[in-house]
Design a protein around this motif. Structure first.
Motif, PDB file in Angstrom:
ATOM      1  N   GLN A   3       0.833  -1.198   0.000  1.00 18.31           N
ATOM      2  CA  GLN A   3       0.000   0.000   0.000  1.00 18.31           C
ATOM      3  C   GLN A   3       0.867   1.245   0.000  1.00 18.31           C
ATOM      4  O   GLN A   3       1.809   1.357   0.795  1.00 18.31           O
ATOM      5  CB  GLN A   3      -0.901   0.026   1.240  1.00 18.31           C
ATOM      6  CG  GLN A   3      -2.221  -0.694   1.074  1.00 18.31           C
ATOM      7  CD  GLN A   3      -3.241  -0.257   2.103  1.00 18.31           C
ATOM      8  OE1 GLN A   3      -2.929  -0.142   3.273  1.00 18.31           O
ATOM      9  NE2 GLN A   3      -4.459  -0.024   1.656  1.00 18.31           N
ATOM     10  N   VAL A   5      -0.047   5.259   0.163  1.00 16.52           N
ATOM     11  CA  VAL A   5      -1.155   6.182   0.346  1.00 16.52           C
ATOM     12  C   VAL A   5      -0.613   7.603   0.450  1.00 16.52           C
ATOM     13  O   VAL A   5       0.078   7.937   1.421  1.00 16.52           O
ATOM     14  CB  VAL A   5      -1.982   5.832   1.597  1.00 16.52           C
ATOM     15  CG1 VAL A   5      -3.138   6.804   1.750  1.00 16.52           C
ATOM     16  CG2 VAL A   5      -2.486   4.393   1.511  1.00 16.52           C
ATOM     17  N   TYR A  97       2.525  11.440  -6.756  1.00 15.31           N
ATOM     18  CA  TYR A  97       2.598  10.054  -6.338  1.00 15.31           C
ATOM     19  C   TYR A  97       3.953   9.767  -5.701  1.00 15.31           C
ATOM     20  O   TYR A  97       4.975  10.254  -6.176  1.00 15.31           O
ATOM     21  CB  TYR A  97       2.450   9.114  -7.541  1.00 15.31           C
ATOM     22  CG  TYR A  97       1.196   9.303  -8.347  1.00 15.31           C
ATOM     23  CD1 TYR A  97       1.132  10.258  -9.359  1.00 15.31           C
ATOM     24  CD2 TYR A  97       0.076   8.499  -8.116  1.00 15.31           C
ATOM     25  CE1 TYR A  97      -0.025  10.428 -10.114  1.00 15.31           C
ATOM     26  CE2 TYR A  97      -1.078   8.654  -8.870  1.00 15.31           C
ATOM     27  CZ  TYR A  97      -1.121   9.622  -9.862  1.00 15.31           C
ATOM     28  OH  TYR A  97      -2.262   9.775 -10.608  1.00 15.31           O
ATOM     29  N   TRP A 114       1.119   1.558  -8.160  1.00 17.71           N
ATOM     30  CA  TRP A 114       1.016   2.993  -7.870  1.00 17.71           C
ATOM     31  C   TRP A 114      -0.178   3.239  -6.962  1.00 17.71           C
ATOM     32  O   TRP A 114      -1.211   2.590  -7.105  1.00 17.71           O
ATOM     33  CB  TRP A 114       0.845   3.795  -9.166  1.00 17.71           C
ATOM     34  CG  TRP A 114       2.059   3.802 -10.031  1.00 17.71           C
ATOM     35  CD1 TRP A 114       2.406   2.870 -10.966  1.00 17.71           C
ATOM     36  CD2 TRP A 114       3.113   4.771 -10.026  1.00 17.71           C
ATOM     37  NE1 TRP A 114       3.602   3.212 -11.546  1.00 17.71           N
ATOM     38  CE2 TRP A 114       4.058   4.369 -10.996  1.00 17.71           C
ATOM     39  CE3 TRP A 114       3.351   5.947  -9.303  1.00 17.71           C
ATOM     40  CZ2 TRP A 114       5.231   5.102 -11.263  1.00 17.71           C
ATOM     41  CZ3 TRP A 114       4.503   6.678  -9.568  1.00 17.71           C
ATOM     42  CH2 TRP A 114       5.428   6.261 -10.535  1.00 17.71           C
ATOM     43  N   GLY A 115      -0.043   4.185  -6.047  1.00 11.76           N
ATOM     44  CA  GLY A 115      -1.157   4.570  -5.208  1.00 11.76           C
ATOM     45  C   GLY A 115      -2.109   5.473  -5.971  1.00 11.76           C
ATOM     46  O   GLY A 115      -1.976   5.661  -7.192  1.00 11.76           O
ATOM     47  N   GLN A 116      -3.059   6.037  -5.262  1.00 13.08           N
ATOM     48  CA  GLN A 116      -4.075   6.891  -5.874  1.00 13.08           C
ATOM     49  C   GLN A 116      -3.567   8.301  -6.143  1.00 13.08           C
ATOM     50  O   GLN A 116      -4.154   9.034  -6.940  1.00 13.08           O
ATOM     51  CB  GLN A 116      -5.299   6.956  -4.963  1.00 13.08           C
ATOM     52  CG  GLN A 116      -6.025   5.631  -4.834  1.00 13.08           C
ATOM     53  CD  GLN A 116      -6.543   5.139  -6.162  1.00 13.08           C
ATOM     54  OE1 GLN A 116      -7.258   5.837  -6.874  1.00 13.08           O
ATOM     55  NE2 GLN A 116      -6.154   3.913  -6.535  1.00 13.08           N
ATOM     56  N   THR A 118      -2.206  12.288  -4.846  1.00 12.17           N
ATOM     57  CA  THR A 118      -2.872  13.411  -4.200  1.00 12.17           C
ATOM     58  C   THR A 118      -2.752  14.626  -5.119  1.00 12.17           C
ATOM     59  O   THR A 118      -1.688  14.884  -5.671  1.00 12.17           O
ATOM     60  CB  THR A 118      -2.279  13.689  -2.809  1.00 12.17           C
ATOM     61  OG1 THR A 118      -3.050  14.701  -2.141  1.00 12.17           O
ATOM     62  CG2 THR A 118      -0.817  14.107  -2.858  1.00 12.17           C
ATOM     63  N   GLN A 119      -3.849  15.324  -5.307  1.00 10.90           N
ATOM     64  CA  GLN A 119      -3.918  16.402  -6.289  1.00 10.90           C
ATOM     65  C   GLN A 119      -3.453  17.727  -5.689  1.00 10.90           C
ATOM     66  O   GLN A 119      -3.879  18.125  -4.600  1.00 10.90           O
ATOM     67  CB  GLN A 119      -5.348  16.553  -6.807  1.00 10.90           C
ATOM     68  CG  GLN A 119      -5.519  17.635  -7.841  1.00 10.90           C
ATOM     69  CD  GLN A 119      -4.819  17.314  -9.155  1.00 10.90           C
ATOM     70  OE1 GLN A 119      -4.822  16.165  -9.607  1.00 10.90           O
ATOM     71  NE2 GLN A 119      -4.217  18.324  -9.770  1.00 10.90           N
TER      72      GLN A 119
END
Length: 124
Positions: A3, A5, A97, A114-116, A118-119
């Motif tokens: 994970q 995050v 990322y 790859w994680g999600q 952050t924008q």
């Protein structure tokens, strides 16, 4: 289960600062060099910064050198990587990322997961 995050993104004006965080778990990330990458809208993912496993060395893309600082915290059972971003510009707007990097080429990602992300959005 691996994970990654990422968190800490947001919307802010040019000249501001943000601190991104990445929590890594599920494998021995403590011994891996880690990096931050970003992907602006409609563009390819690009290297931002990297740090070796002991945090004794760090590397930056020319576009962020002097403005961004990467750090890490190798705690037992978990590992966190941070990206302090100062003097932000609209051109820094992207999804950010964290990811392991190749020990021999630290501007290259290592591994497929790859994680999600952050924008980060910087307005002028």
């Amino acid at each position: 289960q691996v994970q990654l995050v990422e968190s800490g993104g947001g919307l802010l004006q040019a000249g501001g600062s943000l601190r991104l965080s990445c929590s890594a778990s599920g494998r021995t990330f403590n011994m891996l060099p880690m990096g931050w990458f970003r992907q602006p809208p409609g563009k390819e993912r690009e290297f931002v910064a990297a740090i070796n496993w002991s945090a004794s060395s760090s590397y930056y893309s020319d576009s962020v050198k002097g403005r961004f600082t990467i750090t890490r915290d190798n705690a037992a059972g978990n590992m966190n990587v941070y990206l302090q971003m100062n003097s932000l510009k609209p051109s820094d707007s992207a999804a950010y990322y964290c990811h392991p990097v190749l020990p021999t080429k630290m501007d290259s990602p290592w591994g497929a997961y790859w994680g999600q992300g952050t924008q980060v959005t910087v307005s002028s």
